[in-house]
Design a protein around this motif. Structure first.
Motif, PDB file in Angstrom:
ATOM      1  N   LEU A 219      -5.018 -13.502  -3.559  1.00 23.32           N
ATOM      2  CA  LEU A 219      -6.166 -12.691  -3.164  1.00 23.32           C
ATOM      3  C   LEU A 219      -6.761 -11.952  -4.361  1.00 23.32           C
ATOM      4  N   SER A 220      -5.907 -11.459  -5.249  1.00 24.61           N
ATOM      5  CA  SER A 220      -6.403 -10.713  -6.408  1.00 24.61           C
ATOM      6  C   SER A 220      -7.206 -11.612  -7.337  1.00 24.61           C
ATOM      7  N   LEU A 221      -6.728 -12.823  -7.586  1.00 24.95           N
ATOM      8  CA  LEU A 221      -7.465 -13.742  -8.459  1.00 24.95           C
ATOM      9  C   LEU A 221      -8.802 -14.134  -7.835  1.00 24.95           C
ATOM     10  N   THR A 222      -8.824 -14.302  -6.521  1.00 28.56           N
ATOM     11  CA  THR A 222     -10.085 -14.615  -5.850  1.00 28.56           C
ATOM     12  C   THR A 222     -11.082 -13.483  -6.014  1.00 28.56           C
TER      13      THR A 222
ATOM     14  N   ARG B 151      -3.097  -7.702  10.495  1.00 32.89           N
ATOM     15  CA  ARG B 151      -2.251  -6.692   9.845  1.00 32.89           C
ATOM     16  C   ARG B 151      -1.896  -7.109   8.421  1.00 32.89           C
ATOM     17  N   TRP B 152      -1.745  -8.422   8.215  1.00 34.29           N
ATOM     18  CA  TRP B 152      -1.486  -8.913   6.850  1.00 34.29           C
ATOM     19  C   TRP B 152      -2.644  -8.561   5.932  1.00 34.29           C
ATOM     20  N   LEU B 153      -3.862  -8.843   6.371  1.00 36.66           N
ATOM     21  CA  LEU B 153      -5.040  -8.575   5.548  1.00 36.66           C
ATOM     22  C   LEU B 153      -5.235  -7.079   5.341  1.00 36.66           C
ATOM     23  N   SER B 154      -5.013  -6.284   6.391  1.00 33.94           N
ATOM     24  CA  SER B 154      -5.158  -4.837   6.272  1.00 33.94           C
ATOM     25  C   SER B 154      -4.170  -4.255   5.272  1.00 33.94           C
ATOM     26  N   GLY B 155      -2.948  -4.790   5.277  1.00 35.02           N
ATOM     27  CA  GLY B 155      -1.943  -4.296   4.349  1.00 35.02           C
ATOM     28  C   GLY B 155      -2.143  -4.762   2.921  1.00 35.02           C
ATOM     29  N   MET B 156      -2.981  -5.807   2.714  1.00 32.98           N
ATOM     30  CA  MET B 156      -3.191  -6.337   1.377  1.00 32.98           C
ATOM     31  C   MET B 156      -4.381  -5.714   0.667  1.00 32.98           C
ATOM     32  N   VAL B 157      -5.244  -5.004   1.385  1.00 36.60           N
ATOM     33  CA  VAL B 157      -6.486  -4.502   0.789  1.00 36.60           C
ATOM     34  C   VAL B 157      -6.222  -3.579  -0.394  1.00 36.60           C
ATOM     35  N   LEU B 158      -5.428  -2.544  -0.195  1.00 34.03           N
ATOM     36  CA  LEU B 158      -5.193  -1.575  -1.271  1.00 34.03           C
ATOM     37  C   LEU B 158      -4.413  -2.177  -2.436  1.00 34.03           C
ATOM     38  N   PRO B 159      -3.331  -2.934  -2.219  1.00 30.60           N
ATOM     39  CA  PRO B 159      -2.656  -3.560  -3.353  1.00 30.60           C
ATOM     40  C   PRO B 159      -3.560  -4.507  -4.138  1.00 30.60           C
ATOM     41  N   VAL B 160      -4.397  -5.269  -3.455  1.00 30.48           N
ATOM     42  CA  VAL B 160      -5.298  -6.195  -4.147  1.00 30.48           C
ATOM     43  C   VAL B 160      -6.305  -5.428  -5.003  1.00 30.48           C
ATOM     44  N   LEU B 161      -6.846  -4.344  -4.477  1.00 33.29           N
ATOM     45  CA  LEU B 161      -7.776  -3.528  -5.264  1.00 33.29           C
ATOM     46  C   LEU B 161      -7.091  -2.952  -6.503  1.00 33.29           C
ATOM     47  N   ALA B 162      -5.855  -2.490  -6.349  1.00 29.65           N
ATOM     48  CA  ALA B 162      -5.132  -1.905  -7.473  1.00 29.65           C
ATOM     49  C   ALA B 162      -4.850  -2.934  -8.559  1.00 29.65           C
ATOM     50  N   VAL B 163      -4.540  -4.158  -8.160  1.00 31.40           N
ATOM     51  CA  VAL B 163      -4.226  -5.213  -9.126  1.00 31.40           C
ATOM     52  C   VAL B 163      -5.495  -5.769  -9.768  1.00 31.40           C
ATOM     53  N   SER B 164      -6.579  -5.840  -9.010  1.00 31.93           N
ATOM     54  CA  SER B 164      -7.772  -6.577  -9.438  1.00 31.93           C
ATOM     55  C   SER B 164      -8.631  -5.850 -10.458  1.00 31.93           C
ATOM     56  N   LEU B 165      -8.651  -4.522 -10.432  1.00 36.52           N
ATOM     57  CA  LEU B 165      -9.638  -3.792 -11.226  1.00 36.52           C
ATOM     58  C   LEU B 165      -9.552  -4.111 -12.715  1.00 36.52           C
ATOM     59  N   SER B 166      -8.350  -4.118 -13.274  1.00 39.08           N
ATOM     60  CA  SER B 166      -8.227  -4.402 -14.707  1.00 39.08           C
ATOM     61  C   SER B 166      -8.624  -5.838 -15.020  1.00 39.08           C
ATOM     62  N   GLY B 167      -8.282  -6.781 -14.130  1.00 39.72           N
ATOM     63  CA  GLY B 167      -8.669  -8.172 -14.354  1.00 39.72           C
ATOM     64  C   GLY B 167     -10.169  -8.361 -14.304  1.00 39.72           C
TER      65      GLY B 167
END
Length: 313
Positions: free
Chosen positions: A104-107, A175-191
């Protein structure tokens, strides 16, 4: 082209061997006592010595490495010191969580960085300054700090997203998608920051070339000029930044997983390091090194497809 790909594959294999070999000897410098970690501080020295002997860690380091490398060559990563489970099973249990986060982060990074790069290069002015501000913020704020800020604001304070944990996709997609939103945002910003700056710079260079002016003079529409010509020629630097960002994001995702209590490879790495579980640590090294090598190979393939001149090098 086939010869070039073969050379890249051989180089990748040699790099994988070198990284795993170095990691094996470095993990032996920690001074941990597996037998003591398993039996606890109250165990007798004789019991600890017997446990270490059964694990094979009382042999010379070269013998241990030869035994481990032989097992890896046969597809056997060994067994965990702490759980006595095969390392491959431990990895397969935690891998889907990390792959969900990374996928999700790479996407998000690919879509956002490309869109923002196009906006900055074509809009100029305020749009360009806004994009550069986003990039600066991404470089300035560490992923784990952003994870803590997002967790505090959107989970603890406003209760918009779940606080901690992970729900598999097979149990509840919502629930999977809801739980992934914040971690994906945290990982994605620097990339996003690194990729969009490279994409913006490359796109600006391409749009200012003579052949692009010639195409404009022939009446080609702005949209066709951008999507059919400019982006293809500006893609190699952007792809390189994406590959470097993916490697950096892999390490950053480990820390983010720990912040959000996600049972991924990051949590496994932290727990194994604290316990001195070298087989699991080496399994993680092999897996992550293989992922990095795969990302580089895929980037090379994409570069060869986009840049015909590279096929003759």
């Amino acid at each position: 082209m086939a010869v070039l790909l073969l050379k890249r594959a051989v180089s990748a294999l040699l790099l994988l061997v070198a990284v795993t070999t170095l990691a094996f000897f470095l993990t032996s410098l920690g001074g941990t006592d597996p037998g003591r970690n398993i039996l606890g501080p109250g165990a007798s020295q004789e019991a600890v010595a017997a446990t270490n002997h059964s694990l094979g860690v009382d042999r010379s380091l070269l013998v241990q490495y030869a035994d481990w490398a032989g097992g890896v060559f046969r597809g056997d990563l060994g067994r965990s010191y702490m759980s006595n489970q095969p390392v491959s099973r431990e990895l397969s249990t935690h891998l889907p969580v990390s792959m969900s986060l990374m996928g999700l982060s790479l996407t998000v990074v690919a879509v956002a960085s490309l869109g923002l790069a196009v906006l900055a290069a074509t809009g100029r002015g305020r749009a360009d300054r806004l994009v550069q501000l986003i990039a600066l913020a991404g470089h300035a704020v560490p992923g784990y700090l952003l994870a803590l800020l997002l967790l505090t604001a959107f989970a603890v304070h406003w209760h918009i997203f779940p606080v901690l944990g992970y729900v598999p996709l097979s149990i509840s997609p919502g629930r999977w998608l809801s739980g992934m939103v914040l971690p994906v945002l945290a990982v994605s910003l620097s990339g996003i920051s690194g990729a969009l700056l490279q994409g913006r710079g490359a796109l600006l260079d391409v749009l200012d070339t003579d052949y692009m002016r010639t195409l404009r003079s022939r009446g080609i529409s702005r949209r066709a000029l951008l999507w059919r010509h400019a982006l293809r020629n500006a893609a190699p630097p952007w792809l390189t930044a994406m590959s470097l960002g993916a490697v950096a994001m892999l390490g950053g995702s480990f820390m983010v997983e720990k912040v959000f209590a996600m049972p991924g490879l990051g949590t496994l790495a932290v727990n194994s390091t604290l316990a001195g579980d070298r087989p699991v640590l080496m399994g993680l090294v092999v897996l992550t090194a293989a992922m990095v090598v795969l990302v580089n190979l895929l980037t090379d393939l994409a570069q060869l497809w986009l840049t015909p001149k590279a096929r003759t090098i």
